[in-house]
Design a protein around this motif. Sequence first.
Motif, PDB file in Angstrom:
ATOM      1  N   ALA A  90       0.825  -1.210   0.000  1.00  0.00           N
ATOM      2  CA  ALA A  90       0.000   0.000   0.000  1.00  0.00           C
ATOM      3  C   ALA A  90       0.859   1.260   0.000  1.00  0.00           C
ATOM      4  O   ALA A  90       0.589   2.215  -0.746  1.00  0.00           O
ATOM      5  N   GLU A  91       1.903   1.268   0.832  1.00  0.00           N
ATOM      6  CA  GLU A  91       2.701   2.477   1.022  1.00  0.00           C
ATOM      7  C   GLU A  91       3.702   2.733  -0.095  1.00  0.00           C
ATOM      8  O   GLU A  91       4.044   3.885  -0.366  1.00  0.00           O
ATOM      9  N   GLU A  99       3.620   0.954  -3.364  1.00  0.00           N
ATOM     10  CA  GLU A  99       3.117   0.691  -4.715  1.00  0.00           C
ATOM     11  C   GLU A  99       1.698   1.206  -4.931  1.00  0.00           C
ATOM     12  O   GLU A  99       1.209   1.211  -6.062  1.00  0.00           O
ATOM     13  N   GLY A 100       1.022   1.625  -3.854  1.00  0.00           N
ATOM     14  CA  GLY A 100      -0.359   2.073  -3.997  1.00  0.00           C
ATOM     15  C   GLY A 100      -1.334   0.952  -4.280  1.00  0.00           C
ATOM     16  O   GLY A 100      -2.436   1.187  -4.768  1.00  0.00           O
TER      17      GLY A 100
END
Length: 381
Positions: free
Chosen positions: A307-308, A310-311
């Motif tokens: 999440a942080e 690569e989104g």
Amino acid sequence: MNSTASYPNLYSGLIERYRARLPVVPDTRIITLSEGNTPLIPLDNVARATGRDVKIFAKFEGLNPTGSFKDRGMTMAVTQAVGGGSRAIICASTGNTSASAAAYAARAGIRCFVLIPEGKIALGKLAQAMIEGSVVIQIKGNFDDGMRIVKDMADAAPVAIVNSINPYRLQGQKTAAFEIVDALDRAPDYHCIPVGNAGNISAYWVGFSEYAGIRPKTAACGFCTDTCAYPFPAVVPTRPVMVGYQAAGAAPFIAGHPIEFPETIATAIRIGNPQSWDLAWAAVRESDGWFDSLSDDEILTAQRLLAETEGVFCEPASAIAVAGLLRDIDRGKIPDGSLITCTLTGHGLKDPDTAIKQSPGSVLEVPANSDAVKRAILDNL
């Protein structure tokens, strides 16, 4: 009448795309939500952080219609059920199967019954099954208890079982392997995948094998016999090493036997008695692969990393594939120069409570004026 007939450029689902490689006939009524065709996302930031010469791609199955890979198998299973005259389907589920079954049953206009374990299902998944009109039956037991009961229903009630013991499920799920090869113009060197009920690792191996023009030594497709000629020409000459990861508290493949009371934060793989046991072992052994297990902390760390950096917001069970491949790269089990693909099986919105609890951020409360917002921005740059 087919409503897509006048729109030739409209994507109409994986059955139409791979019809020649699936057990359907020209007049089959296809039950589809335009599943499949999910992105293969380069995880360049994750790969760079390893400090090794590797390429990593994520097959993000959370972008299927109901948010998980289950839609691939469900389009085939429900299509077959409707074609066979079934008026209802049934499944046991930790969440994603129930959401998918409910959606495809609604699409087909038939009833859906789902058995879920008491208190062991993420609310995002339960909400899907309920809003889509399924009859949700909560049992005082775990997924494996539900699976045993569902098998009993095969002769006791006029319903079609759509868990992965249904061979049509694996036929649909094998198409993810096709899409990976189609996107890369080659097979990966390694494919890393979460393992719960073990249908998905089995299905991917069938798909990679078909694209290599090879029939697996076990009739894992569910339709072949030892004497049949494998019907498809090779698209690429190779197959990947298959690597399956389980949560440490729900790791029967590591233990070598069923786990009576599986526990893990990764609810989608909280399964102690996988139904595709033999097929999964065949996939790993034929590919010279392996199984391994990871702790809940390692799983959640990988979820945050994706999440942080690569989104990509996937559910915890999905993140185990990345946690595992990173550990195996670090240990040298996956060597430099490798092209690695991994399956992210479900979207993070399936289990928002878990994501919020481990989020490093917080909600800032400030007065409703520009100066306060400006100070909050500057303080956090």
